[in-house]
Design a protein around this motif. Structure first.
Motif, short mmCIF file in Angstrom:
data_model
loop_
_atom_site.label_atom_id
_atom_site.label_comp_id
_atom_site.label_asym_id
_atom_site.label_seq_id
_atom_site.Cartn_x
_atom_site.Cartn_y
_atom_site.Cartn_z
N MET A 1 0.84 -0.94 0.15
CA MET A 1 0.10 0.16 0.03
C MET A 1 1.15 1.55 -0.29
SD MET A 1 -2.66 1.17 -0.02
CE MET A 1 -4.01 -0.18 0.83
N ILE A 2 0.35 1.95 -1.03
CA ILE A 2 1.39 3.09 -1.37
C ILE A 2 0.86 4.48 -0.30
CG2 ILE A 2 2.41 4.67 -2.96
CD1 ILE A 2 2.75 2.47 -4.73
N LEU A 3 1.40 5.08 0.61
CA LEU A 3 0.29 5.72 1.16
C LEU A 3 1.58 7.52 0.52
CD1 LEU A 3 0.00 4.51 4.80
CD2 LEU A 3 -1.58 5.11 3.26
N VAL A 4 0.83 8.38 0.22
CA VAL A 4 1.53 10.20 0.47
C VAL A 4 0.46 11.23 0.39
CG1 VAL A 4 2.30 9.22 -2.00
CG2 VAL A 4 0.38 9.92 -2.58
N ASN A 5 0.58 12.17 0.89
CA ASN A 5 -0.02 13.57 1.22
C ASN A 5 -0.35 13.99 -0.39
OD1 ASN A 5 1.85 14.22 0.78
ND2 ASN A 5 2.20 15.01 2.56
N THR A 6 -0.04 13.41 -1.59
CA THR A 6 -0.01 14.87 -2.43
C THR A 6 -1.19 14.23 -3.41
OG1 THR A 6 2.12 13.30 -3.75
CG2 THR A 6 2.49 14.85 -3.37
N ASP A 7 -1.79 14.43 -4.01
CA ASP A 7 -2.69 13.89 -4.82
C ASP A 7 -3.10 12.94 -6.18
OD1 ASP A 7 -2.18 15.94 -6.63
OD2 ASP A 7 -4.22 17.11 -6.65
N TYR A 8 -1.40 12.48 -5.78
CA TYR A 8 -1.49 12.01 -7.54
C TYR A 8 -0.34 11.43 -6.85
CZ TYR A 8 2.64 15.25 -7.52
OH TYR A 8 3.66 16.11 -7.12
N ILE A 9 0.28 10.55 -8.51
CA ILE A 9 1.63 9.29 -7.75
C ILE A 9 2.42 8.95 -9.08
CG2 ILE A 9 2.86 6.79 -7.02
CD1 ILE A 9 0.28 6.61 -5.10
N GLY A 10 3.17 9.90 -9.31
CA GLY A 10 4.15 10.18 -10.38
C GLY A 10 4.73 8.57 -10.56
N GLY A 11 3.84 8.85 -12.56
CA GLY A 11 3.78 7.21 -13.14
C GLY A 11 3.17 6.65 -13.28
N LYS A 12 1.96 6.73 -12.31
CA LYS A 12 0.90 5.66 -12.24
C LYS A 12 -0.26 6.96 -12.45
CE LYS A 12 2.89 2.82 -10.18
NZ LYS A 12 3.00 1.42 -10.42
N GLU A 13 -1.63 5.94 -13.44
CA GLU A 13 -2.65 6.65 -13.76
C GLU A 13 -4.10 6.09 -12.47
OE1 GLU A 13 -5.16 6.88 -17.58
OE2 GLU A 13 -2.77 6.70 -18.32
N LEU A 14 -5.19 7.29 -11.75
CA LEU A 14 -4.88 6.02 -10.55
C LEU A 14 -6.66 6.27 -10.94
CD1 LEU A 14 -3.17 8.54 -7.89
CD2 LEU A 14 -2.79 5.95 -8.94
N GLU A 15 -7.61 5.18 -10.30
CA GLU A 15 -9.15 5.28 -10.56
C GLU A 15 -9.56 5.96 -8.77
OE1 GLU A 15 -12.36 2.11 -10.32
OE2 GLU A 15 -10.59 1.60 -11.35
N MET A 16 -10.00 6.62 -8.74
CA MET A 16 -10.20 7.11 -7.12
C MET A 16 -11.86 6.11 -6.96
SD MET A 16 -8.47 9.62 -7.23
CE MET A 16 -7.71 10.89 -8.07
N LEU A 17 -11.22 5.60 -5.82
CA LEU A 17 -12.51 4.43 -5.19
C LEU A 17 -13.60 5.67 -4.06
CD1 LEU A 17 -9.71 1.47 -4.72
CD2 LEU A 17 -11.51 2.02 -6.67
N GLY A 18 -12.70 6.51 -3.29
CA GLY A 18 -13.33 7.38 -2.53
C GLY A 18 -12.77 7.08 -1.56
N LEU A 19 -13.26 7.97 -0.39
CA LEU A 19 -12.26 8.84 0.80
C LEU A 19 -12.77 7.16 1.41
CD1 LEU A 19 -11.93 10.54 2.72
CD2 LEU A 19 -14.19 10.93 3.71
N VAL A 20 -11.44 7.16 2.54
CA VAL A 20 -11.23 6.07 3.63
C VAL A 20 -10.37 7.32 4.96
CG1 VAL A 20 -10.74 4.49 1.67
CG2 VAL A 20 -8.97 5.94 2.63
#
Length: 103
Positions: A1-20
């Motif tokens: 599990m990657i945890l970051v305080n940015t709204d992106y992860i370099g080199g990755k396309e993201l599908e938002m699943l929801g607030l946790v």
């Protein structure tokens, strides 16, 4: 599990699943509370409370990650922490972010 305080992860396309989120309310025992009270007279770090808050953040983060894993997330982005005093000697810590899956 990657945890970051940015709204992106370099080199990755993201599908938002929801607030946790994850939260906990922690307190120290009365004996430690009294000794920490004396410490306020002379100043300095209140180590028992520092430890308490570190434990609370770790537990809140763990609970947030468990919620993200239940959604099938690969990471949590835009992580934030919030804390509030619930009563004297007790604090609530909340960790929250957006669970995402790599696409």
């Amino acid at each position: 599990m990657i945890l970051v305080n940015t709204d992106y992860i370099g080199g990755k396309e993201l599908e938002m699943l929801g607030l946790v989120k994850g939260s906990t309310i922690q307190s120290k025992n009365v004996g430690r509370d009294i000794t920490q009270g004396f410490k306020t007279l002379v100043g300095g770090e209140l180590k028992a409370y520092t430890e308490m808050m570190n434990e609370a953040r770790a537990l809140a983060t763990k609970r947030m990650v468990q919620e993200a894993e239940e959604l099938g997330a690969d990471a949590v982005v835009n992580i934030r922490y919030s804390s509030a005093a619930v009563m004297q000697g007790a604090a609530e810590v909340i960790a929250y972010g957006t669970a995402v899956r790599f696409i």
